[in-house]
Design a protein around this motif. Sequence first.
Motif, short mmCIF file in Angstrom:
data_model
loop_
_atom_site.label_atom_id
_atom_site.label_comp_id
_atom_site.label_asym_id
_atom_site.label_seq_id
_atom_site.Cartn_x
_atom_site.Cartn_y
_atom_site.Cartn_z
N ALA A 10 64.86 -31.99 -71.90
CA ALA A 10 65.13 -31.17 -73.09
C ALA A 10 66.49 -31.50 -73.68
CB ALA A 10 65.06 -29.69 -72.72
N TRP A 11 67.44 -31.82 -72.83
CA TRP A 11 68.78 -32.18 -73.30
C TRP A 11 68.78 -33.56 -73.97
CZ3 TRP A 11 73.33 -30.64 -69.54
CH2 TRP A 11 73.50 -29.25 -69.61
N GLN A 12 68.02 -34.48 -73.40
CA GLN A 12 67.95 -35.82 -74.01
C GLN A 12 67.37 -35.73 -75.42
OE1 GLN A 12 66.59 -39.15 -71.59
NE2 GLN A 12 66.81 -37.93 -69.73
N GLU A 13 66.36 -34.89 -75.57
CA GLU A 13 65.75 -34.72 -76.90
C GLU A 13 66.74 -34.06 -77.86
OE1 GLU A 13 62.23 -32.47 -76.24
OE2 GLU A 13 61.15 -34.10 -75.21
N HIS A 14 67.49 -33.08 -77.35
CA HIS A 14 68.47 -32.38 -78.19
C HIS A 14 69.61 -33.33 -78.58
CE1 HIS A 14 70.46 -29.04 -80.03
NE2 HIS A 14 71.49 -29.07 -79.19
N TRP A 15 70.01 -34.19 -77.66
CA TRP A 15 71.06 -35.18 -77.94
C TRP A 15 70.63 -36.08 -79.10
CZ3 TRP A 15 75.92 -36.17 -75.76
CH2 TRP A 15 76.49 -37.40 -76.06
N GLN A 16 69.42 -36.57 -79.05
CA GLN A 16 68.93 -37.45 -80.12
C GLN A 16 68.75 -36.68 -81.43
OE1 GLN A 16 65.35 -39.18 -78.53
NE2 GLN A 16 66.45 -40.63 -77.21
N ALA A 17 68.23 -35.44 -81.33
CA ALA A 17 68.03 -34.64 -82.54
C ALA A 17 69.35 -34.27 -83.20
CB ALA A 17 67.27 -33.36 -82.17
N SER A 18 70.43 -34.23 -82.42
CA SER A 18 71.75 -33.91 -82.97
C SER A 18 72.41 -35.11 -83.63
CB SER A 18 72.66 -33.39 -81.85
OG SER A 18 72.11 -32.21 -81.26
N GLY A 19 71.76 -36.26 -83.55
CA GLY A 19 72.28 -37.46 -84.20
C GLY A 19 73.33 -38.20 -83.40
N PHE A 20 73.47 -37.87 -82.10
CA PHE A 20 74.45 -38.56 -81.27
C PHE A 20 73.89 -39.92 -80.83
CE2 PHE A 20 75.55 -34.03 -79.81
CZ PHE A 20 76.43 -33.87 -80.87
N SER A 21 74.76 -40.86 -80.63
CA SER A 21 74.35 -42.16 -80.11
C SER A 21 74.88 -42.30 -78.69
CB SER A 21 74.87 -43.29 -81.01
OG SER A 21 76.27 -43.16 -81.22
N GLU A 22 75.87 -43.17 -78.48
CA GLU A 22 76.45 -43.31 -77.16
C GLU A 22 77.52 -42.23 -76.93
OE1 GLU A 22 75.63 -45.52 -74.68
OE2 GLU A 22 73.93 -45.85 -76.01
N PRO A 23 77.68 -41.77 -75.69
CA PRO A 23 78.72 -40.79 -75.40
C PRO A 23 80.11 -41.38 -75.69
CG PRO A 23 77.20 -41.01 -73.56
CD PRO A 23 76.91 -42.12 -74.50
N SER A 24 81.05 -40.51 -76.04
CA SER A 24 82.42 -40.97 -76.23
C SER A 24 83.04 -41.27 -74.86
CB SER A 24 83.25 -39.91 -76.96
OG SER A 24 83.41 -38.77 -76.14
N MET A 25 84.20 -41.90 -74.88
CA MET A 25 84.82 -42.30 -73.62
C MET A 25 85.18 -41.09 -72.75
SD MET A 25 87.95 -44.96 -73.05
CE MET A 25 86.92 -46.25 -73.75
N ILE A 26 85.69 -40.03 -73.35
CA ILE A 26 86.05 -38.85 -72.56
C ILE A 26 84.80 -38.18 -71.99
CG2 ILE A 26 86.06 -37.24 -74.53
CD1 ILE A 26 88.44 -37.18 -71.48
N GLN A 27 83.70 -38.23 -72.70
CA GLN A 27 82.44 -37.68 -72.19
C GLN A 27 81.92 -38.50 -71.02
OE1 GLN A 27 80.10 -37.74 -75.78
NE2 GLN A 27 80.94 -35.82 -76.55
N GLU A 28 81.97 -39.81 -71.15
CA GLU A 28 81.46 -40.70 -70.09
C GLU A 28 82.30 -40.57 -68.82
OE1 GLU A 28 78.63 -42.54 -68.78
OE2 GLU A 28 78.62 -43.23 -70.85
N LYS A 29 83.63 -40.53 -68.97
CA LYS A 29 84.50 -40.53 -67.80
C LYS A 29 84.62 -39.15 -67.14
CE LYS A 29 87.33 -44.59 -68.66
NZ LYS A 29 88.70 -45.16 -68.59
N SER A 30 84.30 -38.10 -67.90
CA SER A 30 84.43 -36.75 -67.35
C SER A 30 83.21 -36.31 -66.55
CB SER A 30 84.63 -35.74 -68.50
OG SER A 30 85.83 -35.96 -69.18
N PHE A 31 82.06 -36.87 -66.85
CA PHE A 31 80.80 -36.31 -66.36
C PHE A 31 80.74 -36.21 -64.84
CE2 PHE A 31 76.36 -36.19 -65.14
CZ PHE A 31 75.87 -35.20 -65.99
N GLN A 32 80.92 -37.31 -64.15
CA GLN A 32 80.72 -37.30 -62.70
C GLN A 32 81.76 -36.46 -61.96
OE1 GLN A 32 77.84 -38.56 -61.88
NE2 GLN A 32 78.06 -37.77 -59.79
N PRO A 33 83.07 -36.59 -62.26
CA PRO A 33 84.04 -35.74 -61.56
C PRO A 33 83.78 -34.25 -61.75
CG PRO A 33 85.15 -37.53 -62.69
CD PRO A 33 83.73 -37.56 -63.15
N LEU A 34 83.41 -33.84 -62.97
CA LEU A 34 83.13 -32.42 -63.21
C LEU A 34 81.86 -31.98 -62.51
CD1 LEU A 34 84.06 -32.04 -66.99
CD2 LEU A 34 85.34 -31.21 -65.01
#
Length: 427
Positions: A10-34
């Motif tokens: 459901a999140w993947q579909e919402h991500w695409q529907a929101s017009g996002f493409s690749e995650p930004s650098m802060i999003q990519e680097k924050s995900f796993q530690p958080l």
Amino acid sequence: MTFIKNLPEAWQEHWQASGFSEPSMIQEKSFQPLKEKENVLGISPTGSGKTLAYVLPLLLNVEKDQGSQLLILAPSQELAVQISQVVRDWATLLQLKTQSLIGGANVGRQIEKLKKKPEILVGTPGRVLELIKTKKIKSHLLQTVVMDEVDQLFHEKELNLTKQILASAPTEFQLVFYSATADRVVEEAQKLTDQLTIIDVMDEDQSGGVVNHYFMALSPRKKSDFLRSLAYTSDFRAMVFFNQVADLGSVEEKLIYEGLAVAGLASDQNKTLRKLAIDQFSKKRAVMLLTTDIAARGLDFEAIPFVVNAEVPLSEESYIHRAGRVGRMGAAGSVITFVNDATKRDYQRLMKKIELPSKEIFLYDGAIHLTRKEKSSSEEKAGSPNGSAKKEQAEKQVPTKKTAKPKNRPKNNKNKGARRKSSKPEL
């Protein structure tokens, strides 16, 4: 592999529907530690997607129907409301409940909603602490506390409230800090936890669009005239910042009287008027949002092409955060600062400190230009015996296309500037 592929469907579909493409650098680097419940300090430029950087991984750690587990603190009501909207969009897809807790809103209604046991709380420190002290928030259930725009929350008054909130929570919980500036933030964050993962992408992040910085020389008495002229240039839509509430109110009143579609947002307004101003600007019913530094942080309006400083900002930090309202997530933008004979040197020193180049611009013939206006043929004849002069010369322009009138004025102008009497700078 980007973390997006591992999100709930459901999140993947919402991500695409929101017009996002690749995650930004802060999003990519924050995900796993958080996601692994580390204490994290994230530092990245304004407009780089910091809110989703912490919201997505932290929501995945929240359990349904287990009480309030995630608390997000913000320094202003407006930012708290905007964060809660973002959180709600994603949390609802996981059947999680979100509750905003801000000052200025009806506390009785907030208490009633807390009885429904929302898993995520988003609020301002004052109201959150009030509800903790009256035991309406069960702080022992909190597992994660986030401080957004943490450099603001680390100011003396807010820091005292924040520390009281942390002291009321259990000793073992995840601490998360996010900011667009590292000044004082690292030192203060390390005082709260000795196990801190710092994710600083300021020098690496390329998500911001091109932002040009300009200044315009004019008499202080001409602010309203120049703002009115700017409003009539095509594609102009701007957040206009003032240092003092009284100046904001005076200019707002003049522009509204002249029939311009503007909205005003300041700290002396109640919650309803603040929301009205934000809605008018968000829905493009107002061509300008006149405001102070209250709106310089966190507030995100879609594709604003201009920020105008009606006077030189009082600090580098103020300029940077105001300028951060444009150039967000790849969109281009321009920052225009009004200067006069008394403030031009202050502006030049400010830009030198923050190492940003700027150019002077000129407003005439319904457009913004990078060159002064050429003399007309009649002016040339008056100053030249043979009347010979070049009739036209190629000139560069800041792109604003052709002249166009702003759209309908706001329907409700109750937030006129006449009410604002404070003359102190609003920080």
